[in-house]
Design an enzyme around this catalytic site. Structure first.
Site, short mmCIF file in Angstrom:
data_model
loop_
_atom_site.label_atom_id
_atom_site.label_comp_id
_atom_site.label_asym_id
_atom_site.label_seq_id
_atom_site.Cartn_x
_atom_site.Cartn_y
_atom_site.Cartn_z
N GLY A 261 0.84 -1.19 0.00
CA GLY A 261 0.00 0.00 0.00
C GLY A 261 0.87 1.23 0.00
O GLY A 261 2.05 1.17 0.35
N GLU A 263 0.42 5.46 1.02
CA GLU A 263 -0.49 6.36 1.70
C GLU A 263 -0.77 7.65 0.95
O GLU A 263 -0.93 8.70 1.59
CB GLU A 263 0.06 6.66 3.10
N HIS A 287 -3.07 0.25 8.13
CA HIS A 287 -1.74 0.89 8.12
C HIS A 287 -1.77 2.17 7.28
O HIS A 287 -1.34 3.23 7.75
CB HIS A 287 -0.73 -0.12 7.55
N GLU A 288 -2.30 2.07 6.09
CA GLU A 288 -2.30 3.26 5.22
C GLU A 288 -3.22 4.34 5.77
O GLU A 288 -2.92 5.54 5.68
CB GLU A 288 -2.68 2.90 3.78
N HIS A 291 -1.39 6.29 8.38
CA HIS A 291 -0.44 7.25 7.82
C HIS A 291 -1.08 8.63 7.59
O HIS A 291 -0.37 9.64 7.49
CB HIS A 291 0.09 6.77 6.47
N GLU A 310 7.15 5.16 9.65
CA GLU A 310 6.72 3.76 9.60
C GLU A 310 6.61 3.10 10.97
O GLU A 310 5.68 2.32 11.21
CB GLU A 310 7.63 2.95 8.68
N ASP A 367 16.11 3.36 -1.60
CA ASP A 367 15.46 2.13 -2.06
C ASP A 367 16.32 0.90 -1.79
O ASP A 367 15.82 -0.20 -1.58
CB ASP A 367 15.20 2.19 -3.58
N TYR A 375 10.26 -0.22 10.30
CA TYR A 375 8.90 -0.65 10.63
C TYR A 375 8.86 -1.35 11.99
O TYR A 375 8.15 -0.94 12.90
CB TYR A 375 8.38 -1.64 9.58
N1 BES Z 1 4.90 4.20 2.62
C1 BES Z 1 4.99 2.79 2.56
C2 BES Z 1 5.46 2.28 1.23
C3 BES Z 1 6.82 2.77 0.81
C4 BES Z 1 7.85 2.97 1.72
C5 BES Z 1 7.06 3.01 -0.51
C6 BES Z 1 9.08 3.45 1.28
C7 BES Z 1 8.29 3.47 -0.94
C8 BES Z 1 9.31 3.69 -0.03
C9 BES Z 1 3.66 2.15 2.92
O1 BES Z 1 2.93 2.82 3.89
C10 BES Z 1 3.96 0.81 3.51
O2 BES Z 1 4.57 0.78 4.55
N2 BES Z 1 3.53 -0.26 2.88
C11 BES Z 1 3.69 -1.60 3.39
C12 BES Z 1 2.44 -1.97 4.12
C13 BES Z 1 2.62 -2.80 5.33
C14 BES Z 1 3.68 -2.39 6.29
C15 BES Z 1 1.30 -2.98 6.05
C16 BES Z 1 3.92 -2.52 2.20
O3 BES Z 1 3.91 -2.06 1.08
O4 BES Z 1 4.12 -3.70 2.42
ZN ZN Z 2 3.81 2.59 5.82
#
Ligand code: BES
Ligand code: ZN
Length: 601
Positions: A261, A263, A287-288, A291, A310, A367, A375
């Site tokens: 996801g 946000e 989660h989203e 955020h 996070e 990245d 997290y």
């Molecule tokens: N903001 C993140 C996704 C993200 C982080 C994209 C860093 C690019 C760089 C999003 O909120 C996220 O944490 N997604 C997780 C969800 C999970 C922790 C519930 C995912 O994509 O798995």
């Molecule tokens: Zn996140």
């Protein structure tokens, strides 16, 4: 002194972009966004301003009165991109930049019709976090800078454009075969929260503030799966205060979307792999939603403080799950998270600087070091603060924290000094310095217990001694129980053991993507060939990096299966997002390098 962001050319002291107006045509043939951007500036105090760009073609730069401005584009840096320096004659308050994006823009994925559910139309979507907005527009691509925006997006009929903004209506334009969508985003956002998707997209209201967008084929299923969104939003409001973004809508992405996801404000992006048919993967939606406060209202100053976004959000997610599903379920989530953290710590090595909460990203591509650490270590640290302060007291603190820092971007150090101000002595008591600046996991790490968790861990840990769950019981387990169990039995199993699990519990056929990923990782490490066609089908059916990385890593790790990993990657790489392609490439290359070292040792 003004703050700096190691992943951006932004220098706030030169001035700040305060409003963006985008005028773009979406050209699926050439895979480009073509048009112009209007940037309004505040606080200009230098003779030039530096913007971030990556792979953009800049045509012309003028001020608001069409006077040409001087500009120069620096040599591309592999991480930062190219600095666009624009000369600012006295009293310049706005810039107009004519430009186009590259077909290989790192923020954009252009899908062939075959990669969509409907199969008839192409699709485009963006993913700007962490540092990819600069491949979509010239901008101060640092979370230090926030702007409101307007966008006029021309797309070929009958496609629909959606953005992280107030919903738009289709408007005719003089060009036959094109329609215009006009968006307004009144709340200021950092560049990484800018988002767009264009495709055959339908919509359905599921509450007074909530609407789901998806390809028509997925719309009803998605509306059912995520129907609790509105009530979850209300639960979050109880904890964090009013929702300040007006609407909460979300878009179900094509399977190629690289994350679970994202946000994007007013329009979260969600992977279709969350649609399990039983609402069991709804915690990603939670989660989203969380955020919206922790990340979008209070934002990290740079990716070095990413754990603030996070860690807080995972903590909030589990508090909301606890409210909705009870403490037992929340403790299973914590246990699943703990296991994934331990895997990450092991992979990096206990003393790696990337296991710190606050990271040093000078010269580092965010990245490349993306992991579970911000997290799950972040979650544990916040949970520890909560336990030490007491829940009531800590909840009051969080509301004050959001109230104080909403619509700003803060560093870890600003968080710590606010903590010291509001809850004196707490950070010393829990050893905040060690948690934040040291690698690994401190000894005072909180533990989460529950009856159900102990039972599952007992069963899983007994695997080696031949302990097995009663088949009829385990067939009734909830998905989360399966996840805890699978994550805690040995990584590699014998052929017979895999067969036993699969015959009794049909794991290879599961419709739950989390369980499938956990299972197929084991299948890969155990070389359980009967399920290999399912591996191939799975990695060919979606682009979610969390799953792809685990499965490719498991296959590439061992000599026996490395060829298979390469075969799959060559077959499917074009269907993956540019960021996912690079990540998987690294995994496969690293493994080949370590194979080489093993051979020459
Ligand atoms: N903001 C993140 C996704 C993200 C982080 C994209 C860093 C690019 C760089 C999003 O909120 C996220 O944490 N997604 C997780 C969800 C999970 C922790 C519930 C995912 O994509 O798995
Ligand atoms: Zn996140």
């Amino acid at each position: 002194m003004s703050q700096t962001d190691p992943n951006s050319y932004t220098d706030e002291s030169q001035g700040r972009v305060s409003r963006v107006e985008l005028y773009l045509v979406v050209d699926f043939q050439s895979r480009r966004l073509v048009g112009k951007v209007h940037l309004a500036l505040k606080g200009v105090s230098a003779a030039f301003i530096d913007l971030d760009t990556r792979d953009l073609t800049i045509e012309e730069v003028t001020d608001a009165n069409a006077n040409t401005l001087e500009w120069s584009l620096g040599d591309p840096d592999p991480i930062l991109g190219s600095r666009l320096r624009i000369g600012l004659p006295p009293a310049t308050a706005a810039l107009i930049i004519k430009y186009e994006t590259s077909p290989k823009a790192s923020a954009l994925q252009w899908l062939q019709p075959e990669q969509t559910a409907g199969g008839d139309y192409p699709y485009l979507f963006s993913q700007c976090q962490p540092v990819h907005a600069r491949s979509m527009l010239p901008i101060q691509d640092s979370p230090l800078v926030r702007f409101t925006y307007k966008a006029e997006i021309d797309v070929p009929d009958p496609l629909v454009a959606v953005m992280s903004a107030a919903p738009a209506q289709r408007q005719p334009v003089s060009d036959p075969g094109l329609s215009r969508f006009v968006f307004e985003m009144p709340q200021p956002i950092p560049a990484y929260l800018l988002a767009i998707a264009v495709g055959c997209i339908a919509q359905k209201d599921i509450g007074s503030r909530c609407r789901v967008y998806a390809e028509p084929e997925l719309l009803d299923k998605a509306a059912w799966e995520f129907e609790p969104a509105e009530s979850m939003l209300r639960s979050a409001e109880q904890m964090f205060g009013p929702y300040l973004w007006d609407r909460y809508d979300f878009l179900i992405m094509p399977p190629a979307f690289p994350y679970g996801g994202m946000e994007n404000p007013r329009l979260n992006f969600l992977t279709p792999t969350l649609i399990a048919g039983d609402r069991s993967l709804i915690s990603t939606l939670v989660h989203e939603i969380a955020h919206s406060w922790l990340g979008n209202l209070v934002t990290n100053a740079s990716m070095e403080d990413f754990w603030l976004n996070e860690g807080f959000t995972v903590w909030a997610e589990r508090r909301i799950i606890e409210m909705l599903e009870g403490q037992e379920m929340a403790s299973l989530d914590a246990a699943i998270g703990r296991k994934s953290l331990e895997d990450a710590l092991e992979k990096f090595g206990e003393y790696s600087p990337y296991t710190r909460l606050k990271t040093d990203l000078r010269g580092v591509d965010p990245d490349e070091i993306f992991s579970e650490v911000p997290y799950e270590k972040g979650f544990l640290f916040i949970a520890l603060l909560e336990q030490s302060a007491g829940r009531k007291c800590f909840d009051r603190f969080i509301r004050k924290y959001i109230e104080k820092f909403k619509f700003t971007s803060i560093t870890t150090e600003q968080f710590l000094s606010f903590l010291d101000e509001k809850l004196p002595g707490l950070s010393e008591k829990v050893g905040a310095q060690e948690w934040i600046y040291h690698p690994g996991l401190p000894d005072n790490c909180p533990e989460f217990h529950s009856k159900r968790l102990s039972e599952l861990l007992y069963l899983a840990k007994g695997w080696g001694e031949g302990l097995r769950p009663a088949i009829n019981d385990a067939r009734k387990w909830q998905p989360k129980e399966w996840l805890v169990y699978l994550a805690n039995i040995p990584e590699r199993l014998s052929y017979e053991d895999c067969r036993w699990l699969d015959l009794n519990f049909n794991l290879t056929e599961t419709g739950n993507a989390e369980i499938l990923c956990e299972w197929l990782t084991k299948v890969a490490l155990s070389e359980y060939k009967p399920a290999f066609p399912r591996i191939s089908a799975f990695v060919g059916s979606m682009g979610r990096m969390k799953y792809l990385k685990r499965i490719y890593q498991a296959l590439a790790e061992r000599d026996e299966t490395r060829e298979f990993a390469m075969e799959l990657f060559n077959k499917y790489r074009e269907t993956y997002h540019p960021i996912a392609q690079s990540a998987l490439q690294r995994i496969i290359k690293d493994q080949r390098v370590s194979q080489f070292h093993r051979q020459t040792a």
